[in-house]
Design an enzyme around this catalytic site. Structure first.
Site, PDB file in Angstrom:
ATOM      1  NE  ARG A  12      -3.775   0.078   2.899  1.00  0.00           N
ATOM      2  CZ  ARG A  12      -4.076  -0.162   3.924  1.00  0.00           C
ATOM      3  NH1 ARG A  12      -3.734   0.137   4.753  1.00  0.00           N
ATOM      4  NH2 ARG A  12      -5.169  -2.008   3.312  1.00  0.00           N
TER       5      ARG A  12
ATOM      6  CE1 TYR B 167     -21.781  14.439 -12.093  1.00  0.00           C
ATOM      7  CE2 TYR B 167     -20.474  15.117 -10.231  1.00  0.00           C
ATOM      8  CZ  TYR B 167     -22.144  14.714 -10.838  1.00  0.00           C
ATOM      9  OH  TYR B 167     -22.903  15.438 -10.307  1.00  0.00           O
TER      10      TYR B 167
ATOM     11  CG  HIS C  26      -5.991  -1.997  -5.502  1.00  0.00           C
ATOM     12  ND1 HIS C  26      -5.383  -2.280  -4.681  1.00  0.00           N
ATOM     13  CD2 HIS C  26      -6.889  -0.808  -4.984  1.00  0.00           C
ATOM     14  CE1 HIS C  26      -4.751  -1.028  -4.045  1.00  0.00           C
ATOM     15  NE2 HIS C  26      -5.860  -0.627  -3.309  1.00  0.00           N
TER      16      HIS C  26
END
Length: 828
Positions: free
Chosen positions: A43, A132, A89
Site C-alpha cells: 500500500r 464527472y 485491487h
C-alpha cells in the site's frame, strides 16, 4: 462453561463447546505484524524499480489493458476505477480514484502519467466525483508500460488467482526520482522530491557506461530537485545530505518580482509557489498576518490566476514601504517559503531501504538492464521460431507441385503431416505451417518476400545474439533507449537552485542553520546594536539604536513604560524568552517592531503582544528575556516553590526553537529569571514577606535537564512571588518594592499597599534559609501579591499600561506600606 442438552443420537463429548485458549499478546503481535506487512509492501511504499505503489501500478496496467492510449478517446474515470477494483485491487473505489487523480495532477507529478479530462482538483480544492471526470493514459505512461507483452517482467496472480498482473512495470522512465513519492506506512514513511527527467537520465546514462561512478560524479548531472510548481530551492546542503544518506531537508521559495500594479503603487507579483502550497492558503495566511499585525506594509492581496496567464498572485504594498523588505517579511511569516523533508524509503528486492541518489539511480539502471536483456531473449526466441517456419516454407515453395501431390494423396491431415516431414525433411511445426498455408502465398512474389524476410530475420538474430553476448553492447542499447526517452518526454528545468537566500555561495552550515530557523533580515534593516524590551503588560519590542534607556518626567506618564526585562543585543540576532513552564523559546529580533526614542526613552505602546511572536501553551507566560550567546553570563532562575538554579553557559541547542532549562515539579512554575555573574546577589521574596539574598556562587551551574536546588525555605502554603539579582556595584542604588493585599481577592481588583525600601536594609543569609521580613501587613492584608528588586527609580503600571504612583523611599525594611491609588499590574 455451558453445555447443550444431551441427546441419545450423539455421544456426550461432541456436545461440549470447543474453546481454544490463545495468548492475547501473541495474537495481537501476529495480527499487527501482518497488518504492518500489508501496509508496507502492498500500500504505502513504492517499488524502487518503477517508483509505483501497487494501486498506481494496477491503474496503469489496467488502462493499458483497456487500450486507453493517448490517441484514443477518454473514458469515464468511474469505468477505470471499476475495472481496477474488480480485477486487480480489491479495495475501496475512493482510494483507487484518489491515486488516479494524483497521477493526473501536473502540480503533484513532474511528469503526469494519466491524462485527465475534467475537474481533477487543485492545490486548494479536491477533484470532482469519478462519474464527472474522464481519463486516458498520458504519453509518458506508454514508456512505463511498454514491452509488457515481451516477457520483460514477471507476472503474479491477482487477489483471486483468476488473472495475472505485473510484479513491476518495465518503467523506461526513472519514475521514482522524476515524480517522487509520499506515503506513510507502519513504523516508516517515505517522502521523495521530484526531479528533472533529462538530468536524471543523464546521470543514469553515465552510471550505465561507468558503473564505478561516484555520487559526486552523478551530482554533476543532478544538482537538485526540480519541483512541478517551479519556485526556488534555498540552500543545497540538505539536498546533498539526502543524496548521500537518503535523508535531508531543504527550503523552497516562491518566485516573485516587484512591479507597478497601479501608476502610483508598487506590488509583489507571485508567479510560482512552493511545492504543495496553494494560492488560497497563501492569501489566507497573509490576511491573518495583517490582522494580527505580524505583517505590515500590505494594502491588499488578490488572486488573478487564470488559464491564459497561469498563477498570478498580486500583493499591493502601501506607500512608504520597501517592497523588497515586505517580500522578505512574507517569506518569514507565510507559506511563500516552505520546507520539504526528504526521506527516500522504497522497496528494494522486497525490503524497505533508505536510498541515496546513487542507489536510487543504480536500482533503476539494473532494472532497465534486466528488462532489455529479457526483451532481447524473448525477441531472439520469437525470431528463431519465425526463421524456422520461413525456411520450411521456402522448401515447400521450391517444389510446390510435389507438396500439393503429397497432401492430395494423403488420407487425412495427420498422414499428410507425417508424409511432408518424411519427404521434405521438415519439422513438425514446419509441416503444420505448410498445411495451413493459403494458396495466395504460392506466387513468385511471395517467394521473394520470404527470402527478404529470411535475410532480415538472420540479421536481427545476429544483432540480438551480439547484444546478449556482450555486456558493453547491452549497456549501450540501454543508454540509447534512455536518451530517446529523455528526448521524447523531457522538459526544461523549472526550479531555480540557490546556495543561500541571496543566491550566493555561502558557508553551507550557516545557510542551513539560518534557513531552518527562518531568520532572514529585511533589506532596510542593518545588523546594528539595540535593546530587546519586555514590558510588564506582555509586549515585546526592540529599540532603534543602542542608546541607554533614560527615564524623564515627560515619559513617566507614557503608556506601557514599565520594562520588566531588557537585553542588549542586535537587530539580526536571536534571543530567548524564559516562560513560566521552564522553557526557553528562541525569538528572532527581526520579528519585533522597532520603537523610535520618545523624549529620551522608548515607549512600548507600539510593541507586539508576546503571544503573537512566541508559541505559548495554555496558562504559560513569559517572565524574562535571555541571551543565547555562547559567552553570555549564566542564566539564573527561581520557581514558586523556592527552587533556584543556574543554567550552565553555552548549553543552547542549535537545531531547536524551544527547550527546557529547568526540570519543574508538579504544580511548580518559574517566577523570574536573569543573567548573573558569580559576585551577584540572588534575591527571592515570598508571599509571607520573607526576603532572602545570598551570593550566586552558592548555586553551582547545572545542565538544562537538572531541577535546581533549594533557594529559600518556605512556610506551609507560601510561594515565591519574585526573583531577581543585584550587582554589588549597584547595591547602594537598589530598592525593594513590595505590594501587599488579600490572598482571597481576585487578581487586579485590589489596590493594596506598597512600600519602597533600600536593598541595603536587608541582611544577607545563606541559601535554603528563611530570610527576613520585608513588609508589615495592614488590616485585611495577608500576603504579598507583587514584589520587585532592582535599581532605582522603580515605576509601576496598571493592567492597561497606565502609570501608578509608588510611595517615596522608606529607609525602614519592616514597616507597613502606603495605600495605592489603583491596582498595580507590574513594577519595573
Amino acid at each position: 462453561m455451558a453445555r447443550r442438552p444431551a441427546t441419545p443420537d450423539l455421544p456426550p463429548e461432541d456436545l461440549v463447546e470447543k474453546i481454544v485458549d490463545i495468548d492475547v499478546a501473541a495474537e495481537m503481535e501476529g495480527s499487527f505484524l501482518e497488518y504492518a506487512y500489508s501496509v508496507i509492501y502492498s500500500r504505502a511504499l513504492p517499488d524502487a524499480r518503477d517508483g509505483l505503489k501497487p494501486v498506481q501500478r494496477r491503474i496503469l496496467f489496467q488502462m493499458a489493458d483497456m487500450g486507453l492510449r493517448p490517441d484514443r478517446p477518454y473514458v469515464k474515470s468511474a469505468r477505470v476505477v471499476g475495472e481496477v477494483m474488480g480485477k486487480l485491487h480489491p479495495h475501496g473505489d475512493t482510494a483507487i480514484y484518489d491515486a488516479m487523480v494524483r497521477l493526473a495532477q501536473p502540480f503533484s507529478l513532474r511528469l503526469p502519467l494519466v491524462d485527465g479530462h475534467g475537474n481533477f482538483g487543485s492545490l486548494d480544492d479536491g477533484p470532482a466525483a469519478p462519474r464527472y471526470t474522464e481519463a486516458r493514459m498520458a504519453p509518458a505512461a506508454l514508456a512505463m508500460t511498454g514491452d509488457l507483452d515481451e516477457d520483460v517482467v514477471d507476472f503474479v496472480p491477482n487477489y483471486d488467482n483468476k488473472l495475472t498482473q505485473p510484479e513491476v512495470l518495465p518503467a523506461a522512465i526513472p519514475n521514482l526520482l522524476v515524480n517522487g513519492a509520499a506515503g506513510i506506512a507502519v513504523g516508516m514513511a517515505t517522502n521523495m522530491a521530484p526531479h528533472n527527467l533529462v538530468e536524471v537520465v543523464a546521470a543514469a546514462r553515465h552510471l550505465v557506461l561507468h558503473p564505478d561512478a561516484t555520487l559526486e560524479d552523478l551530482m554533476r548531472f543532478v544538482p537538485g530537485p526540480d519541483l512541478p510548481t517551479g519556485g526556488k530551492i534555498v540552500g543545497l546542503d540538505g539536498v546533498r545530505d539526502a543524496y548521500r544518506t537518503g535523508r535531508g531537508a531543504f527550503r523552497t521559495r516562491a518566485t516573485a518580482r516587484v512591479e507597478n500594479v497601479t501608476p502610483r503603487r508598487k506590488g509583489i507579483v507571485i508567479t510560482e509557489l512552493p511545492y504543495t502550497v496553494g494560492p488560497e492558503k497563501v492569501i489566507e495566511k497573509i490576511k491573518e498576518g495583517v490582522q494580527a499585525k505580524k505583517l505590515s506594509g500590505i494594502a491588499d492581496a488578490v488572486d488573478l490566476t487564470d488559464r491564459q496567464h497561469g498563477l498570478r498572485l498580486v500583493i499591493e504594498v502601501k506607500a512608504g514601504f520597501d517592497p523588497d523588505a515586505v517580500l522578505e517579511q512574507l517569506y518569514r511569516a507565510t507559506p511563500l517559503e516552505d520546507s520539504f523533508s526528504i526521506n527516500n524509503v522504497a522497496l528494494v528486492e522486497g525490503q524497505p531501504r533508505t536510498l541515496g541518489l546513487r542507489e536510487l539511480i543504480d536500482v533503476w539502471v539494473q532494472h532497465r538492464i534486466a528488462v532489455v536483456r529479457r526483451r532481447s531473449e524473448h525477441r531472439l526466441r520469437k525470431r528463431l521460431e519465425r526463421l524456422h517456419l520461413v525456411e520450411g516454407l521456402l522448401v515447400a515453395i521450391l517444389d510446390i507441385d510435389e507438396v500439393i501431390q503429397v497432401i492430395r494423396t494423403s488420407d487425412d491431415a495427420e498422414a499428410a503431416r507425417e508424409r511432408l516431414r518424411t519427404v521434405f525433411d521438415l519439422s513438425e511445426p514446419q509441416a503444420e505451417y505448410i498445411l495451413e498455408l493459403r494458396l495466395r502465398r504460392l506466387t513468385k512474389f511471395s517467394r521473394l518476400e520470404l527470402e527478404r524476410e529470411k535475410e532480415q530475420l538472420e540479421s536481427e538474430i545476429a544483432e540480438l545474439r551480439g547484444i546478449l553476448a556482450d555486456d558493453a553492447l547491452l549497456r549501450t542499447v540501454v543508454s540509447d533507449e534512455m536518451a530517446q526517452v529523455a528526448a521524447t518526454y523531457g522538459t526544461p528545468r523549472r526550479t531555480i537552485l540557490l546556495e543561500s537566500a541571496g543566491g550566493s555561495a555561502v558557508t553551507g552550515a550557516a545557510a542551513a542553520a539560518r534557513s531552518s530557523r527562518g531568520v532572514a533580515a529585511p533589506l532596510e534593516i542593518a545588523d546594528t546594536a539595540c535593546w530587546a524590551l519586555l514590558s510588564g503588560t506582555g509586549l515585546l519590542a526592540r529599540t532603534a539604536s543602542d542608546e541607554p534607556l533614560v527615564r524623564t518626567p515627560q515619559t513617566r506618564r507614557a503608556k506601557h513604560d514599565v520594562l520588566a526585562s531588557t537585553l542588549a543585543t542586535s537587530t539580526r540576532a536571536e534571543v530567548g524568552v524564559v516562560t513560566s513552564r521552564g522553557r526557553l523559546v528562541r525569538l528572532s529580533m527581526l520579528d519585533l517592531p522597532a520603537l523610535p526614542p520618545t523624549d529620551g526613552a522608548p515607549s512600548l505602546g507600539g510593541g507586539v503582544p508576546v503571544g503573537e511572536v512566541v508559541a505559548l501553551e495554555p496558562r504559560e507566560r513569559v517572565v524574562a528575556l535571555a541571551s543565547l550567546a555562547a559567552d553570555a553570563p549564566t542564566l539564573a532562575l527561581a520557581t514558586a516553590q523556592g527552587v533556584v538554579k543556574r543554567v550552565a553557559p553555552g548549553d543552547v541547542p542549535s537545531n531547536r526553537d524551544a527547550w527546557e532549562v529547568i526540570g519543574l515539579k508538579d504544580g511548580d512554575e518559574v517566577v523570574g529569571a536573569t543573567h548573573v555573574a558569580d559576585d551577584d546577589e540572588l534575591v527571592l521574596v515570598s508571599s509571607d514577606t520573607s526576603l532572602l539574598h545570598f551570593p550566586a556562587t552558592q548555586v553551582r551551574p547545572q545542565g538544562r535537564a537538572a531541577g535546581g536546588m533549594a533557594g529559600i525555605k518556605l512556610a506551609a502554603g507560601q510561594r515565591v512571588v519574585t526573583f531577581g539579582a543585584v550587582t554589588p556595584a549597584l547595591v547602594p542604588d537598589a530598592v525593594v518594592v513590595t505590594v501587599a493585599g488579600s490572598s482571597s481577592a481576585l487578581p487586579g481588583t485590589q489596590s493594596g499597599s506598597a512600600k519602597v525600601s533600600p536593598f541595603e536594609a536587608y541582611p544577607g543569609k545563606g541559601r535554603a534559609t528563611g530570610g527576613v521580613r520585608s513588609h508589615r501587613f495592614l488590616k485585611g492584608e495577608d500576603a504579598l501579591i507583587l514584589a520587585w528588586v532592582g535599581t532605582a527609580p522603580a515605576w509601576a503600571c496598571g493592567s492597561a499600561g497606565q502609570p501608578v504612583e509608588l510611595p517615596e523611599l522608606d529607609p525602614r525594611r519592616d514597616m507597613s506600606g502606603t495605600a495605592l491609588p489603583a491596582p498595580v499590574h507590574a513594577v519595573g
